[in-house]
Design a protein around this motif. Structure first.
Motif, PDB file in Angstrom:
ATOM      1  N   SER A 110      10.492  14.881  22.466  1.00 42.84           N
ATOM      2  CA  SER A 110      11.757  14.913  21.227  1.00 42.84           C
ATOM      3  C   SER A 110      11.011  13.344  20.432  1.00 42.84           C
ATOM      4  O   SER A 110      10.803  12.328  21.154  1.00 42.84           O
ATOM      5  CB  SER A 110      12.996  14.370  21.432  1.00 42.84           C
ATOM      6  OG  SER A 110      13.678  15.809  22.008  1.00 42.84           O
ATOM      7  N   THR A 114      16.089  11.667  17.353  1.00 41.49           N
ATOM      8  CA  THR A 114      15.971  13.197  16.394  1.00 41.49           C
ATOM      9  C   THR A 114      15.881  13.972  17.522  1.00 41.49           C
ATOM     10  O   THR A 114      15.327  14.427  18.383  1.00 41.49           O
ATOM     11  CB  THR A 114      14.294  13.094  15.500  1.00 41.49           C
ATOM     12  OG1 THR A 114      14.198  12.658  14.752  1.00 41.49           O
ATOM     13  CG2 THR A 114      14.541  14.892  15.143  1.00 41.49           C
ATOM     14  N   MET A 115      17.940  14.989  18.017  1.00 38.22           N
ATOM     15  CA  MET A 115      17.743  15.948  18.864  1.00 38.22           C
ATOM     16  C   MET A 115      17.215  15.050  20.556  1.00 38.22           C
ATOM     17  O   MET A 115      16.633  15.744  21.235  1.00 38.22           O
ATOM     18  CB  MET A 115      17.141  16.990  18.703  1.00 38.22           C
ATOM     19  CG  MET A 115      18.308  17.592  17.293  1.00 38.22           C
ATOM     20  SD  MET A 115      20.273  17.692  17.438  1.00 38.22           S
ATOM     21  CE  MET A 115      20.068  18.989  18.514  1.00 38.22           C
ATOM     22  N   ASP A 129      20.778  11.981  17.529  1.00 37.88           N
ATOM     23  CA  ASP A 129      20.291  12.177  16.253  1.00 37.88           C
ATOM     24  C   ASP A 129      20.914  12.144  14.854  1.00 37.88           C
ATOM     25  O   ASP A 129      21.113  12.039  14.118  1.00 37.88           O
ATOM     26  CB  ASP A 129      20.703  13.883  15.776  1.00 37.88           C
ATOM     27  CG  ASP A 129      19.717  14.882  15.551  1.00 37.88           C
ATOM     28  OD1 ASP A 129      18.267  14.224  15.329  1.00 37.88           O
ATOM     29  OD2 ASP A 129      20.678  15.208  14.628  1.00 37.88           O
ATOM     30  N   ALA A 141      21.855  20.908  14.574  1.00 36.16           N
ATOM     31  CA  ALA A 141      22.496  20.129  15.617  1.00 36.16           C
ATOM     32  C   ALA A 141      23.645  20.567  16.785  1.00 36.16           C
ATOM     33  O   ALA A 141      24.162  21.063  17.595  1.00 36.16           O
ATOM     34  CB  ALA A 141      22.579  18.936  14.757  1.00 36.16           C
ATOM     35  N   GLU A 242      25.843  12.064  15.402  1.00 43.11           N
ATOM     36  CA  GLU A 242      25.324  12.947  14.903  1.00 43.11           C
ATOM     37  C   GLU A 242      24.856  12.306  13.029  1.00 43.11           C
ATOM     38  O   GLU A 242      25.942  11.786  12.501  1.00 43.11           O
ATOM     39  CB  GLU A 242      25.736  14.144  14.585  1.00 43.11           C
ATOM     40  CG  GLU A 242      24.595  14.784  13.061  1.00 43.11           C
ATOM     41  CD  GLU A 242      23.917  15.015  13.770  1.00 43.11           C
ATOM     42  OE1 GLU A 242      23.234  15.642  12.222  1.00 43.11           O
ATOM     43  OE2 GLU A 242      22.812  15.521  14.054  1.00 43.11           O
TER      44      GLU A 242
END
Length: 257
Positions: A110, A114-115, A129, A141, A242
């Motif tokens: 990853s 980003t995740m 994320d 997500a 997120e």
């Protein structure tokens, strides 16, 4: 982006997402005589089948020509499958053997924020994320969470910006996704929405489920927001950070014991 396809020479190769009607239409207008489609649909030249999403990876069967390859990709979320298929299609077009591609996908990792899997306070499984956010990415997500679920799943998210007239509908879609994935989780303790912009649209989208709606708390204060989540942290918890949440809040999850 369509201009790139139009600029290809006749002996060029166009590698396009065959699941995207716009991409297919633009590729059909390209001078290139070789068009390679990739995606999850059956009509694609390089297609993915039997996608299985797990907490720390996903598994996918890649069909290309008469060959079939089962691969394991150490990325979080099945939405990465289309990216892998696109890279696979381009690499095959350049002559990279499928056996090498099968090995190489296992080396993927990853990108930061980003995740990105992290270890949070008290052994919490943390998914960072927070690099950026867009409607499709945020929904993807959230849809990953059932594969990662433990006893407790918490989402900490910020509302999205720069969406113009699409803002209200995009945030309602996020709320609808929260409502839709809730039955697949063991427990949703709380969704903390940091920031007030369009938070009401998320709540409206989630509340259509009536009594089955997820528990959503709107708390823009960083200290209080972390305080809402902190009692639920531990080795049996999954927390998704997120969107562009305040960095001071993100650091609380990364630096707390």
């Amino acid at each position: 982006k369509g201009e790139l396809l139009h600029a290809l020479p006749k002996d060029g190769i166009a590698v396009v997402n065959g699941d995207d009607p716009t991409g297919v239409r633009l590729a059909a207008q390209s001078p290139a005589t070789r068009i390679i489609r990739f995606g999850l649909g059956k009509e694609n030249d390089v297609r993915g089948e039997d996608l299985t999403v797990r907490r720390d990876r996903f598994e996918l069967t890649v069909q290309s020509g008469n060959a079939s390859h089962r691969i394991t990709v150490p990325l979080l979320g099945g939405h990465h499958a289309t990216n892998v298929l696109g890279a696979w299609a381009a690499a095959e077009a350049l002559g990279v053997p499928a056996e090498e591609l099968s090995a190489r996908v296992g080396l993927l990792s990853s990108l930061p924020r980003t995740m990105e899997p992290r270890v949070g306070p008290r052994g919490t499984f943390l998914v960072d994320d927070t690099h950026s956010a867009n409607p499709d990415g945020m929904v993807a997500a959230l849809e990953y969470l059932p594969a990662a679920a433990e006893r407790t799943t918490v989402v900490v998210l910020a509302t999205m910006i720069e969406l113009g007239e699409a803002s209200a509908a995009a945030h309602r879609r996020v709320g609808e996704t929260l409502r839709r994935i809730k039955p697949d989780l063991t427990v949703i303790t709380a969704t903390v929405v940091t920031g007030k912009d369009f938070a009401d649209e998320i709540v409206a989208g989630a509340s259509r489920g009536g009594a089955d709606s997820p528990h959503i708390l709107v708390e823009p204060n960083v200290t209080r927001a972390f305080g809402l989540v902190e009692p639920h942290l531990g080795p049996d918890a999954v927390v998704l950070l997120e969107g562009r949440i305040p960095d001071s809040l993100r650091q609380k999850f990364l630096n707390s014991p």
